[in-house]
Motif scaffolding. Structure first.
Motif, PDB file in Angstrom:
ATOM      1  N   ASP A  46       0.805  -1.219   0.000  1.00 62.42           N
ATOM      2  CA  ASP A  46       0.000   0.000   0.000  1.00 62.42           C
ATOM      3  C   ASP A  46       0.840   1.270   0.000  1.00 62.42           C
ATOM      4  OD1 ASP A  46      -2.236  -1.568  -0.007  1.00 62.42           O
ATOM      5  OD2 ASP A  46      -2.753  -1.265   2.110  1.00 62.42           O
ATOM      6  N   GLU A  73      -4.951  -2.799 -11.948  1.00 58.04           N
ATOM      7  CA  GLU A  73      -5.572  -3.279 -10.708  1.00 58.04           C
ATOM      8  C   GLU A  73      -6.304  -4.602 -10.910  1.00 58.04           C
ATOM      9  OE1 GLU A  73      -6.325   0.933  -8.329  1.00 58.04           O
ATOM     10  OE2 GLU A  73      -7.954   0.069  -9.517  1.00 58.04           O
ATOM     11  N   GLN A  77      -5.120  -7.713  -9.022  1.00 62.76           N
ATOM     12  CA  GLN A  77      -6.102  -7.998  -7.974  1.00 62.76           C
ATOM     13  C   GLN A  77      -5.809  -7.223  -6.691  1.00 62.76           C
ATOM     14  OE1 GLN A  77      -6.607 -12.230  -7.475  1.00 62.76           O
ATOM     15  NE2 GLN A  77      -7.201 -12.543  -9.604  1.00 62.76           N
ATOM     16  N   ARG A  78      -5.433  -5.957  -6.865  1.00 60.63           N
ATOM     17  CA  ARG A  78      -5.262  -5.076  -5.714  1.00 60.63           C
ATOM     18  C   ARG A  78      -5.338  -3.633  -6.196  1.00 60.63           C
ATOM     19  NH1 ARG A  78      -0.297  -5.927  -2.501  1.00 60.63           N
ATOM     20  NH2 ARG A  78      -1.136  -4.111  -1.383  1.00 60.63           N
ATOM     21  N   ARG A  79      -5.593  -2.723  -5.272  1.00 64.52           N
ATOM     22  CA  ARG A  79      -5.710  -1.306  -5.596  1.00 64.52           C
ATOM     23  C   ARG A  79      -4.348  -0.635  -5.604  1.00 64.52           C
ATOM     24  NH1 ARG A  79     -10.313   1.319  -4.372  1.00 64.52           N
ATOM     25  NH2 ARG A  79      -9.294   3.016  -5.532  1.00 64.52           N
TER      26      ARG A  79
END
Length: 363
Positions: A46, A73, A77-79
């Motif tokens: 993050d 994304e 499979q993530r922001r």
């Protein structure tokens, strides 16, 4: 290297993605491979900032970046929580203003001071200056309430006018200012600062520049001073500062065609007589980003970077605050990573810290 804030965590990594080169736009295939391999990998978290760079990112429309982010994304499979654009601001329009309002996006503007200095080097293809158009873009950011920072390249010409430089940068309304010393790296094989008296001149420049910044009613932060204060607070703690540019994997750069590199972003696309290419694999052919750590070109570069870093550690009093020199500067000045101190180090670290230390002791 761009930092999204002057207090950037030295442990956060960067993923440099040029959306466009002079001949091509990053394809869906490359974006999907980046998503799978980097966003979906163990090194991305993050705190990772995706930096769109290499030329002028605003040449592509903002909708392209919206679609590219969505593709990254979905594949990973993530922001992506942090993105940054470093722009000359000449192409900022209402569409870009709307894009810069999106959560997690930081904006930096490249401005080298007043028109007489900025327009010496930042010109259009037809030879005209870009200062007026850059200031128009900055005005758009201010009217829209978009926070931004300014990064200025300090050349020999700029060093002659420290107060004019400071006033021009402060008057932009930027939240913080960064000074990039003109350096020899990548395609830039020389620097106007490589002169016998340039260190003393740069010290005088910094002193007058900071005096002028501090006269402002609400002075912006100066990145270099904040780094100095942060390192002073770290005094006595074990271990040196970590230099992302000589730490494998701390910065990952992906070229428009999918070539992957690490260490200094400027190494991507650069070739050297001693090392060859600094492309350490192709993103679409990797099952995991760590594949690049087994690439022959990476292993050769890493070995010499570690040797150069050991020289820095052994011979330089400033190693504890900078963590060793930048590989791209070592290569640009000497053609090898197996060296310690560079002229860029002398300006960006030695002259800077000595000037700031003197100012602290006097005050």
């Amino acid at each position: 290297m761009l930092q999204p804030t002057p207090f950037c965590n030295l442990d956060c990594s960067y993923c440099y993605l040029p959306g466009r080169s002079r001949k091509a736009v990053m394809s869906d295939r490359v974006l999907e491979a980046i998503g799978r391999t980097i966003l979906g990998g163990r090194l991305f978290d993050d705190e990772t900032t995706v930096v769109w760079h290499a030329g002028e990112p605003c040449v592509l429309p903002p909708d392209w970046y919206v679609a590219a982010t969505d593709r990254l994304e979905r594949a990973g499979q993530r922001r992506i929580l942090r993105q940054s654009f470093q722009t000359n601001a000449t192409l900022i329009d209402d569409g870009w203003i709307d894009h810069f309002r999106r959560p997690g996006i930081g904006v930096g503007v490249s401005l080298d001071g007043p028109a007489a200095i900025h327009d010496r080097f930042r010109r259009t293809r037809s030879g005209g200056g870009t200062h007026a158009r850059t200031m128009a873009g900055i005005d758009r950011l201010n009217r829209a309430g978009i926070p931004f920072h300014v990064i200025a390249v300090v050349s020999a010409a700029g060093m002659e006018y420290p107060r004019d430089m400071a006033r021009a940068l402060v008057d932009t309304g930027a939240r913080w200012i960064g000074l990039n010393v003109e350096e020899a790296e990548g395609e830039n094989t020389t620097s106007t600062l490589h002169a016998p008296d340039s260190l003393d001149r740069y010290r005088r420049f910094l002193d007058a520049f900071l005096d002028e910044v501090d006269r402002a009613p609400e002075p912006p932060l100066v990145r270099e001073r904040e780094r100095f204060l942060a390192s002073a607070r770290m005094t006595g703690r074990p271990g040196p500062s970590r230099n992302q540019e000589n730490t494998a994997g701390a910065i990952v750069s992906v070229g428009v065609g999918g070539a992957v590199s690490t260490f200094s972003p400027e190494l991507l696309g650069t070739t050297s007589t001693r090392y060859g290419s600094f492309d350490f694999g192709e993103i679409g052919a990797m099952s995991d980003l760590s594949d690049m750590f087994l690439h022959k070109a990476f292993l050769k570069a890493q070995r010499d970077i570690e040797i150069g870093n050991a020289i820095c550690r052994r011979t330089c009093a400033y190693f504890s605050v900078c963590g060793g020199g930048s590989p791209s500067n070592k290569l640009g000045e000497y053609g090898t990573f197996r060296v310690g101190r560079t002229q860029h180090c002398d300006h960006a670290i030695r002259a800077l810290y000595e000037t700031l230390l003197d100012r602290t002791l006097v005050s």
